[in-house]
Design a protein around this motif. Structure first.
Motif, PDB file in Angstrom:
ATOM      1  N   LYS A  10       1.019  -1.094  -0.088  1.00  0.00           N
ATOM      2  CA  LYS A  10       0.148  -0.069   0.050  1.00  0.00           C
ATOM      3  C   LYS A  10       0.922   1.216  -0.002  1.00  0.00           C
ATOM      4  CE  LYS A  10      -3.675   2.630   0.586  1.00  0.00           C
ATOM      5  NZ  LYS A  10      -4.726   2.806  -0.349  1.00  0.00           N
ATOM      6  N   PRO A  11       0.507   2.117  -1.138  1.00  0.00           N
ATOM      7  CA  PRO A  11       1.786   3.428  -0.899  1.00  0.00           C
ATOM      8  C   PRO A  11       1.273   4.252   0.411  1.00  0.00           C
ATOM      9  CG  PRO A  11       0.416   2.896  -2.857  1.00  0.00           C
ATOM     10  CD  PRO A  11      -0.173   2.143  -2.214  1.00  0.00           C
ATOM     11  N   VAL A  12       2.297   4.734   0.990  1.00  0.00           N
ATOM     12  CA  VAL A  12       2.063   5.655   2.137  1.00  0.00           C
ATOM     13  C   VAL A  12       2.677   7.055   1.825  1.00  0.00           C
ATOM     14  CG1 VAL A  12       2.601   5.606   4.493  1.00  0.00           C
ATOM     15  CG2 VAL A  12       2.515   3.644   3.385  1.00  0.00           C
ATOM     16  N   LEU A  13       2.012   7.950   2.237  1.00  0.00           N
ATOM     17  CA  LEU A  13       2.528   9.361   2.281  1.00  0.00           C
ATOM     18  C   LEU A  13       2.673   9.982   3.432  1.00  0.00           C
ATOM     19  CD1 LEU A  13       3.129  12.040   0.950  1.00  0.00           C
ATOM     20  CD2 LEU A  13       0.720  12.463   0.514  1.00  0.00           C
ATOM     21  N   LEU A  14       3.977  10.201   4.141  1.00  0.00           N
ATOM     22  CA  LEU A  14       4.058  10.925   5.616  1.00  0.00           C
ATOM     23  C   LEU A  14       4.000  12.405   5.102  1.00  0.00           C
ATOM     24  CD1 LEU A  14       7.037   8.804   6.900  1.00  0.00           C
ATOM     25  CD2 LEU A  14       4.395   8.415   7.565  1.00  0.00           C
ATOM     26  N   PHE A  69      -3.019   6.947  -1.540  1.00  0.00           N
ATOM     27  CA  PHE A  69      -1.746   6.879  -0.604  1.00  0.00           C
ATOM     28  C   PHE A  69      -2.540   6.721   0.746  1.00  0.00           C
ATOM     29  CE2 PHE A  69       0.955   8.983  -3.555  1.00  0.00           C
ATOM     30  CZ  PHE A  69       2.124   8.381  -3.482  1.00  0.00           C
ATOM     31  N   HIS A  70      -2.139   5.817   1.879  1.00  0.00           N
ATOM     32  CA  HIS A  70      -2.414   5.824   3.282  1.00  0.00           C
ATOM     33  C   HIS A  70      -1.825   7.140   3.623  1.00  0.00           C
ATOM     34  CE1 HIS A  70      -3.946   3.803   6.882  1.00  0.00           C
ATOM     35  NE2 HIS A  70      -3.212   4.752   7.131  1.00  0.00           N
ATOM     36  N   LEU A  71      -2.591   7.989   4.164  1.00  0.00           N
ATOM     37  CA  LEU A  71      -1.946   9.497   4.592  1.00  0.00           C
ATOM     38  C   LEU A  71      -1.804   9.214   6.020  1.00  0.00           C
ATOM     39  CD1 LEU A  71      -4.387  11.771   2.824  1.00  0.00           C
ATOM     40  CD2 LEU A  71      -2.198  10.933   2.063  1.00  0.00           C
ATOM     41  N   LEU A  72      -0.630   9.641   6.679  1.00  0.00           N
ATOM     42  CA  LEU A  72      -0.167   9.583   7.961  1.00  0.00           C
ATOM     43  C   LEU A  72       0.461  11.078   8.295  1.00  0.00           C
ATOM     44  CD1 LEU A  72       1.333   6.205   8.414  1.00  0.00           C
ATOM     45  CD2 LEU A  72      -0.543   6.944   9.288  1.00  0.00           C
ATOM     46  N   ASN A  73      -0.148  11.772   9.241  1.00  0.00           N
ATOM     47  CA  ASN A  73       0.621  12.629   9.666  1.00  0.00           C
ATOM     48  C   ASN A  73       1.636  12.513  11.013  1.00  0.00           C
ATOM     49  OD1 ASN A  73       0.162  15.398  12.058  1.00  0.00           O
ATOM     50  ND2 ASN A  73       0.712  16.035   9.974  1.00  0.00           N
ATOM     51  N   TYR A  83       1.793   5.585 -12.829  1.00  0.00           N
ATOM     52  CA  TYR A  83       2.294   4.290 -12.167  1.00  0.00           C
ATOM     53  C   TYR A  83       1.112   3.742 -11.251  1.00  0.00           C
ATOM     54  CZ  TYR A  83       4.244   0.854  -9.219  1.00  0.00           C
ATOM     55  OH  TYR A  83       4.688  -0.204  -8.473  1.00  0.00           O
ATOM     56  N   LEU A  84       0.922   4.452 -10.246  1.00  0.00           N
ATOM     57  CA  LEU A  84      -0.036   3.923  -9.166  1.00  0.00           C
ATOM     58  C   LEU A  84      -1.486   3.579  -9.713  1.00  0.00           C
ATOM     59  CD1 LEU A  84       0.577   6.944  -6.631  1.00  0.00           C
ATOM     60  CD2 LEU A  84       1.526   4.304  -6.709  1.00  0.00           C
ATOM     61  N   ASP A  98       6.321  -5.239  -8.658  1.00  0.00           N
ATOM     62  CA  ASP A  98       6.973  -5.304  -7.211  1.00  0.00           C
ATOM     63  C   ASP A  98       7.618  -4.090  -6.937  1.00  0.00           C
ATOM     64  OD1 ASP A  98       6.564  -8.134  -7.357  1.00  0.00           O
ATOM     65  OD2 ASP A  98       8.323  -8.590  -8.593  1.00  0.00           O
ATOM     66  N   VAL A  99       6.869  -2.744  -7.141  1.00  0.00           N
ATOM     67  CA  VAL A  99       7.401  -1.627  -6.757  1.00  0.00           C
ATOM     68  C   VAL A  99       6.470  -0.777  -5.709  1.00  0.00           C
ATOM     69  CG1 VAL A  99       8.142   0.766  -7.162  1.00  0.00           C
ATOM     70  CG2 VAL A  99       8.912  -1.350  -8.689  1.00  0.00           C
ATOM     71  N   THR A 100       6.933  -0.526  -4.533  1.00  0.00           N
ATOM     72  CA  THR A 100       5.866   0.185  -3.540  1.00  0.00           C
ATOM     73  C   THR A 100       6.389   1.640  -3.433  1.00  0.00           C
ATOM     74  OG1 THR A 100       5.324  -1.908  -2.445  1.00  0.00           O
ATOM     75  CG2 THR A 100       4.683   0.186  -1.205  1.00  0.00           C
ATOM     76  N   VAL A 101       5.449   2.594  -3.468  1.00  0.00           N
ATOM     77  CA  VAL A 101       5.919   3.880  -3.170  1.00  0.00           C
ATOM     78  C   VAL A 101       5.479   4.401  -1.823  1.00  0.00           C
ATOM     79  CG1 VAL A 101       5.563   6.259  -4.088  1.00  0.00           C
ATOM     80  CG2 VAL A 101       5.515   4.474  -5.712  1.00  0.00           C
ATOM     81  N   VAL A 102       6.632   5.096  -1.276  1.00  0.00           N
ATOM     82  CA  VAL A 102       6.472   5.421  -0.063  1.00  0.00           C
ATOM     83  C   VAL A 102       6.939   6.981  -0.094  1.00  0.00           C
ATOM     84  CG1 VAL A 102       7.073   5.747   2.576  1.00  0.00           C
ATOM     85  CG2 VAL A 102       6.970   3.534   1.205  1.00  0.00           C
ATOM     86  N   ALA A 103       6.059   8.095   0.294  1.00  0.00           N
ATOM     87  CA  ALA A 103       6.549   9.329   0.065  1.00  0.00           C
ATOM     88  C   ALA A 103       6.347  10.140   1.085  1.00  0.00           C
ATOM     89  CB  ALA A 103       5.429  10.036  -1.162  1.00  0.00           C
ATOM     90  N   ALA A 104       7.080  11.317   1.209  1.00  0.00           N
ATOM     91  CA  ALA A 104       7.028  12.333   2.339  1.00  0.00           C
ATOM     92  C   ALA A 104       7.033  13.827   1.685  1.00  0.00           C
ATOM     93  CB  ALA A 104       8.403  12.246   3.212  1.00  0.00           C
TER      94      ALA A 104
END
Length: 758
Positions: free
Chosen positions: A255-259, A394-398, A350-351, A369-375
């Motif tokens: 699951k893509p994640v955005l911090l 994205f799963h959004l996390l503050n 891509y997503l 086989d590529v997972t995106v993690v962003a900040a």
């Protein structure tokens, strides 16, 4: 046949489509060629809005407005529940009842009463809830064996509550999280057994005990080690433990994640530490740093360079591995004329479709086989809002800023361990807690009272600055700090170097000195300190790193520096000597530059008008430290190729030969903004994308591999490359010399934030 155009509308190319959208369906090319489409061919545009589309285009298309309120979130959950074949029908029905009863209330509360760090859409939040719940399923199945129906139902409820809080409420800022916690407690009080103390954000699901337990139980103790550099020390806290847990679970289910969070709160550190620990497993980390100048073409080249070519139209991770693409500062790319951000649109492509087009031959490439993690940081100051069509993946996390208590605990653990293992006197060790409290209070007051303005755009203080105060203090040794007074002097000096040296006028300096004087009296019981403190490691004829001590004898200091200047001129080539008079201000600046470059990963931004001696003092400081000082030689034909060749030479000295080297660069030598983009990448990650050709890359790997093996690094190409990049970061120091005159300095600080932050 349908031709689908998925993405933002551009007023230029959409106007060129008008003849195609007419009844005659005629495509007119720039070379004069005309192509008529067949009657069976139709156009479909999938866009978020029509802000830059002209009435001529709109009138030629039939419009269908897809409202998120009409579609709703229930189809998403029903489709997801049908895939949970491992759960019984009764268990799926229970999860559906929870969703049906509670999701609408949570979404309504967030929209009405809460503030989100990054704007979200309801479908994205609900999808995140489903994915986080799914990531806990394997733990549930393992724990539910030989459990009663009541216990498994209780576990499902706890999993839903945990997923609910960290999806619908995971993107909220700190004040809104408190509101959401009170709301969720009232909402779930009758259906679930809630913990009596702490917030719901402070709980995790203990599958073995079938209970909600506080995160405090999982926080490991911190042990200070003098062998670990200060910038690599991570003091575990509740925030870092729970964020690492969530990232680990979400990456496991791809699951893509955005911090998101303000600069310096530790987003990059937490993700980098998780990926570093995961390298021994099946994950390969790939880091990309966005700047205002990042292009979609450059991003595609970076992504393709990190993947293996499995077939002509398939790229992916090595066999048995998965790639985690960590995109830092993802909202930095500058919007084009019509508001689109091409690098972000490429990531969205891509997503959405798991691939993109080959730019040479225009065939579709699948990415596996590529997972995106962003900040990202909050919009403003060069950072831009991102399209909802991108964010909803994205799963959004503050990540909120640490509280003062957390900061005192973090830096207290580091400084306390250093003083204890360094065998400092009891008098000095007792001042450790007071020093930490004074530093945290100083940081808070500086951030509130010394705010950035257009003429002071570099007054952007963050937690990295606070950590640099302690990084400077960790250079001291017991022999040079015999008393509490000397320890107080060291603290004043490091705080002055980090905060005071950035200030531009006497009024701001006087305000800072007033704050420091107040803190000295309250925390150190010291009335005053010398007006001009200097600490350095260059007075004694021993190792440059051995003695970092207070310099109180001005005549001895002048003699040593004059001797160093004579030695520099004697060793300089013909015509490259320097005729300098080292008056007091020059001595202080020289000491400041020496302090910066002697620190691990120390980089300097020197701001002053032309002719103020920035470059001359840097050359002398490099000579005193026995570092190589490298400068580029501009010619009429000097361009990106020559710049990259110079960078390769620097990387060879720093990474292959492991020799300390300083790159001295003035704003007059920055003829292209590409140079600053590469500098920004070096300051952030140490790596310049696409610097080496494939054969050069292999040559570096083969050259460095014996040294990496000797250092205990496994013989894997990716790990050897990371070892090489770490050596570059440790040995390559960047010193930028810039003039504050005009707008270019302010614009560059906004477009390339690492120039100030790092």
């Amino acid at each position: 046949k349908w031709i689908v155009f998925d993405g933002p509308v551009d007023a230029l190319w959409i106007e060129d489509m008008n003849t195609v959208l007419d009844d005659n369906k005629l495509l007119c090319l720039a070379n004069g060629q005309r192509i008529r489409l067949t009657p069976s061919m139709h156009m479909m545009f999938e866009v978020e809005d029509l802000r830059v589309a002209s009435p001529a285009t709109v009138s030629r298309c039939g419009m269908v407005y897809m409202s998120s309120e009409i579609v709703g979130w229930r189809p998403v959950i029903l489709t997801w529940l049908s895939t949970l074949s491992d759960l019984t029908q009764d268990q799926r029905d229970l999860v559906w009842r929870y969703c049906d009863d509670y999701i609408d209330a949570g979404l309504s509360f967030v929209r009405r009463y809460c503030a989100e760090a990054v704007p979200s859409v309801n479908a994205g939040l609900v999808s995140s809830l489903a994915t986080l719940f799914f990531s806990l399923k394997s733990d549930f199945l393992a724990a539910s064996k030989e459990r009663t129906v009541a216990e498994t139902d209780k576990l499902l409820g706890q999993m839903f509550l945990f997923s609910y809080v960290w999806s619908i409420g995971g993107n909220l800022d700190a004040p809104s999280q408190d509101k959401f916690d009170r709301f969720a407690r009232d909402l779930f009080d009758r259906a679930f057994t809630l913990p009596g103390t702490g917030t719901l954000y402070n709980c995790y699901v203990d599958f073995a005990a079938v209970e909600l337990r506080p995160w405090d139980r999982l926080v490991p103790t911190f042990e200070y080690s003098p062998l670990v550099p200060s910038f690599q020390m991570i003091v575990p806290t509740v925030d870092t433990v729970r964020l690492t847990y969530l990232l680990d679970k979400l990456i496991a289910v791809q699951k893509p994640v955005l911090l998101n969070g303000s600069t310096g709160v530790g987003k990059t550190v937490v993700v980098s530490e998780l990926l570093r620990r995961s390298e021994a497993r099946d994950l390969i980390a790939s880091v990309v740093n966005f700047t205002a100048q990042t292009s979609s073409k450059g991003l595609q080249q970076i992504i393709e360079s990190k993947l293996e070519k499995k077939r002509r139209a398939l790229l992916g991770a090595p066999v048995g591995k998965r790639v985690v693409l960590f995109v830092d500062d993802v909202n930095m790319p500058q919007p084009d004329t019509y508001g689109a951000q091409p690098p972000i649109e490429l990531l969205r492509q891509y997503l959405d479709f798991h691939g993109f087009y080959d730019r040479q031959k225009l065939f579709w490439k699948e990415i596996a086989d590529v997972t995106v993690v962003a900040a990202c940081g909050p919009p403003g100051g060069g950072r831009n809002p991102m399209t909802n069509r991108f964010v909803r993946h994205f799963h959004l996390l503050n990540m909120p800023s640490p509280s003062d208590d957390s900061l005192r605990r973090i830096f207290g653990a580091i400084l306390g361990g250093f003083l204890q293992q360094g065998n400092f006197s009891d008098e000095v060790q007792q001042l450790g807690k007071h020093c930490v409290a004074a530093s945290v209070e100083l940081y808070g007051r500086v951030c509130k009272e010394l705010l950035p303005t257009p003429s002071k755009s570099h007054y952007t203080f963050n937690l990295r600055d606070l950590s640099k105060v302690f990084q400077g203090m960790l250079q001291a040794r017991r022999q040079t700090l015999p008393s509490a007074r000397s320890f107080a002097n060291l603290w004043v000096h490091e705080a002055t170097r980090v905060f005071h040296d950035r200030l531009t006028n006497d009024a701001d300096r006087a305000r800072f000195n007033g704050i420091v004087g107040d803190l000295l009296g309250r925390h150190f019981q010291v009335d005053s300190v010398p007006r001009s403190l200097l600490f350095g490691g260059y007075l004694r004829a021993v190792s440059f790193d051995q003695y970092y001590e207070e310099i109180s004898d001005a005549s001895q200091l002048q003699h040593v520096l004059d001797s160093q200047l004579e030695a520099y001129n004697a060793a300089a080539d013909n015509g490259k000597g320097m005729s300098l008079i080292l008056f007091r201000d020059a001595v202080e600046h020289l000491s400041r530059i020496s302090r910066i470059i002697r620190q691990p990963r120390g980089n300097a931004l020197l701001v002053g008008v032309v002719g103020s001696g920035k470059r001359s003092l840097t050359r002398l400081a490099c000579h005193m430290a026995e570092f190589v000082c490298s400068e580029i030689e501009l010619t009429k034909s000097y361009g990106v190729k020559e710049w990259r060749d110079d960078l390769k030479k620097l990387y060879d000295v720093a990474g292959v030969q492991a020799r300390p080297i300083v790159l001295l660069l003035s704003d007059g030598q920055i003829t292209r903004e590409t140079f600053l983009e590469d500098i920004n990448n070096i300051l952030n990650s140490g790596e310049v994308p696409n610097l080496y050709e494939p054969d050069e890359y292999e040559k570096v790997i083969q050259t460095v591999q014996p040294q990496a093996k000797q250092a205990g690094v496994a013989e894997q190409r990716d790990l050897v490359w990371q070892f090489f990049i770490r050596r570059v970061q440790e040995n390559l120091h960047i010193v930028l010399s810039m003039s504050p005159v005009g707008d270019s300095f302010r614009q560059r600080c906004r477009m390339f934030p690492s120039l100030v932050n790092c």
